[in-house]
Scaffold this active site. Structure first.
Site, PDB file in Angstrom:
ATOM      1  N   GLU A  35      -7.811   6.361   7.895  1.00 34.39           N
ATOM      2  CA  GLU A  35      -7.799   5.422   6.781  1.00 34.39           C
ATOM      3  C   GLU A  35      -9.024   4.536   6.996  1.00 34.39           C
ATOM      4  OE1 GLU A  35      -4.758   2.384   6.708  1.00 34.39           O
ATOM      5  OE2 GLU A  35      -5.190   1.892   4.613  1.00 34.39           O
ATOM      6  N   ARG A 261      -0.289   9.495  21.174  1.00 35.18           N
ATOM      7  CA  ARG A 261      -1.551   8.790  21.033  1.00 35.18           C
ATOM      8  C   ARG A 261      -2.027   8.340  22.398  1.00 35.18           C
ATOM      9  NH1 ARG A 261      -0.819   4.710  16.763  1.00 35.18           N
ATOM     10  NH2 ARG A 261      -2.799   3.915  17.523  1.00 35.18           N
ATOM     11  N   LYS A 271      -5.308  -0.648  15.659  1.00 40.32           N
ATOM     12  CA  LYS A 271      -6.292  -1.147  14.710  1.00 40.32           C
ATOM     13  C   LYS A 271      -6.059  -2.616  14.396  1.00 40.32           C
ATOM     14  CE  LYS A 271      -8.086   2.412  12.000  1.00 40.32           C
ATOM     15  NZ  LYS A 271      -8.025   3.211  10.766  1.00 40.32           N
TER      16      LYS A 271
END
Length: 552
Positions: A35, A261, A271
């Site tokens: 994104e 992750r 983020k």
RNA sequence: UGGGGUAUAGCCAAGUUGGUAAGGCAGCGGGUUUUGAUCCCGCGAUUCGUUGGUUCGAGUCCAGCUACCCCAGCCA
């Protein structure tokens, strides 16, 4: 650098090999779907290396697709930075860059298909009511009063939503699935919400935007993605991914697989937290050399190959992990040890005067750019009566373990002569201001003729030719291994993560270009910073040399 | 008894028809060395979260237990 030749196997490769073997697919297509709401970091690098690496290893394709369904958080600068970082890492996507927003029209049609099948409805319950009706982890939800609206009415309402007839938050399109599902994401998830926001790709064309769960699976199907890889937190969402694909006339049946992750010690990889570090000025920007972003690592001196190697070494599994910084550092050291030319720089200079070296004399010595690689050539090194050495490398007295300069003892100046410290000069405060030495003129490129052994070697820079430089000494950004688990992660920021010193570097370094890497012998790997100018050189310390000397 | 996941050395991680625990990083010894670097050689799990079971034999199969992670955004 020589990257690990055979990629370690992992569960994703095994799934792919099985699919290829069984003829489920003739070829594979993966995708990297960021994104554009921030910069890429080392965790994204793991995904990039996985997706692009798989495509390359199995002669498939890998798309770059911006998952841009939330215009309020996204912008074109992030789009450009991400494209740049992917290419810098050494990967090239198949064909054109894709955007989820490319599919807005099709997505709308698929949503309408669900409406017409009676599988989606426009809900005018307020956001709070929707939350109330969702139930809890242990209690089922309750049906919305709008759940049984007729197909005809729903079609009209959905059209009106698109036409901007409703306010933001006034209603949303929801899938009609099961309010009692043990999977929270299956309790009539929102498919479309209203946002009168400007979109970086579609401008003001839309005022309704599809949600991730509805968009991602369909985008995968439209791009013929065979293996859609994402992280573990989307495991529950897979049920919704499959539900959407099964209930629309999907052109393909992509499959989602989840891996864990990356978590790296002494940094954060969320983020939200990285945005906070930038916005609240805890760092100088997304490319601050202390940031775990691709841009930060690049500016720190990490090479694309070292990051790819790191991603290979950490592997791909479903296990929660917290990888030691040492793993990353080993990768860049391996690369730079083989490829970075050597140079000498003194970070904390103290002057020595070689009293028996002729007054006014200077000479030019020749030094290899790499001790084990003749092909890297040689450079010239001016030498004279006065040179700088590291304050750390001298002691008035020391035990035998100290292999550097000690009063009355000898040491070798790297690539030059053997010197002996005779006496020191101090200021009123007792600080050493100058060390007076003598040198053995017959030790250039050879050991002393009488057979005496000189075990220590120290680096130096000639005083009259040395160049002053700002040297940024970077350390871990956080002082605890897992700042993400702290009450407030910014409280664990390491106050000494950056120390800038003024050092002296050998004159050959004035030829360096931004980004060039060097090993400053005995101190570490450094690269020329983007802010460096010919008038004022600025170097960033990428990583220290491995140091196994115990008694310091 | 909400659901979904994961448990192999300090860290990462192989182990796939059950056959007797790869590799990397870190660490520790030793050798080479004009970088206390590099390089080279050697060293680590009687044991695979735990307790039982099946079996000639289990990290691999079965059952129970425990720990940790994720899910209640009109974020992704």
């Amino acid at each position: 650098m020589a990257e690990t030749e055979h990629r370690p196997t992992n569960f994703v490769r095994q799934i792919i090999e099985k699919d290829l073997q069984n003829g489920v697919h003739q070829t594979i297509t993966t995708r990297f779907p960021p994104e554009p709401n921030g910069y890429l970091h080392i965790g994204h690098a793991k995904s990039i290396c996985l997706n692009f690496g798989l495509a390359s290893d199995y002669q498939g394709q890998c798309n770059l697709r911006f998952d841009d369904t939330n215009p309020e958080k996204e912008n074109i600068d992030f789009v450009n930075a991400i494209k740049n970082d992917v290419q810098w890492l050494g990967f090239q996507w198949s064909g054109d860059v894709h955007y989820s927003s490319d599919y807005f029209e099709k997505l709308y049609d698929y949503a309408m298909e669900l409406v017409e099948k009676g599988l989606a409805y426009v809900d005018f319950s307020g956001q709070d009511a929707v939350r109330e009706m969702r139930g809890t982890l242990t209690q089922p939800g309750t049906n919305s009063p709008y759940r049984d609206t007729s197909v005809e009415e729903n079609r009209e309402h959905f059209i009106a939503m698109r036409e901007g007839k409703y306010q933001e938050g006034e209603c949303s399109l929801r899938a009609k699935i099961d309010m009692a599902s043990p999977f929270m994401c299956m309790r009539d998830p929102v498919l479309y919400r209203i946002k009168f926001a400007h979109h970086h790709q579609t401008a003001d064309k839309w005022c309704i935007y599809p949600m991730y769960d509805f968009t991602h699976c369909i985008s995968d199907a439209l791009e013929n993605i065979t293996h859609s890889l994402c992280t573990l937190e989307f495991q529950d969402n897979r049920r919704l991914y499959d539900w959407v694909i099964e209930n629309i006339s999907a052109p393909a049946t992509p499959r989602q697989y989840e891996f864990s992750r990356l978590n790296l010690e002494y940094t954060v990889l969320s983020k939200r937290k990285l945005i906070q570090l930038v916005d609240e000025n805890f760092v100088s920007g997304w490319d601050d050399p202390r940031m775990p972003t691709i841009a930060g690592l690049k500016r720190r001196g990490y090479t694309p190959a070292s990051i790819r190697e790191f991603c290979l070494r950490i592997g791909v599994t479903k296990m929660d992990n917290l990888v030691e910084m040492g793993m990353l550092e080993a990768c860049i050291r391996d690369d730079l040890n083989a490829n970075a030319p050597r140079a000498m720089a003194v970070l904390d200079p103290v002057k020595i005067v070689i009293e028996n070296y002729p007054q006014e004399q200077t000479e030019t010595l020749k030094a290899p750019n790499h001790p084990n690689d003749e092909s890297m050539g040689y450079r010239e090194l001016p030498f004279g009566r006065e040179v700088w050495i590291e304050a750390d490398d001298f002691r008035e007295e020391a035990n035998k373990k100290f292999k550097r300069l000690v009063l009355g003892k000898e040491v070798r100046l790297r690539n030059a002569y053997v010197i002996k410290a005779e006496r020191v000069e101090k200021d009123d405060a007792g600080n050493i201001t100058c060390i007076f030495c003598t040198y053995d003129a017959n030790t250039l490129g050879k050991d002393p003729e009488d057979g005496r052994k000189v075990k220590g070697v120290i680096h130096w820079v000639d005083c009259s030719h040395g160049i002053k430089a700002d040297i940024n000494l970077y350390d871990r950004l956080f002082s605890v291994p897992n700042p993400a688990s702290a009450e407030n992660f910014v409280d664990t920021i390491n106050p000494d993560s950056l120390i800038t010193v003024t050092g002296v570097v050998e004159p050959s370094l004035t030829n360096a270009s931004v980004g060039d890497a060097f090993q400053f012998e005995r101190t570490g790997y450094f690269c020329l910073d983007a802010n460096s100018t010919p008038e004022r050189l600025v170097f960033n310390r990428t990583v220290e040399l491995r140091d196994t000397w115990k008694d310091r």
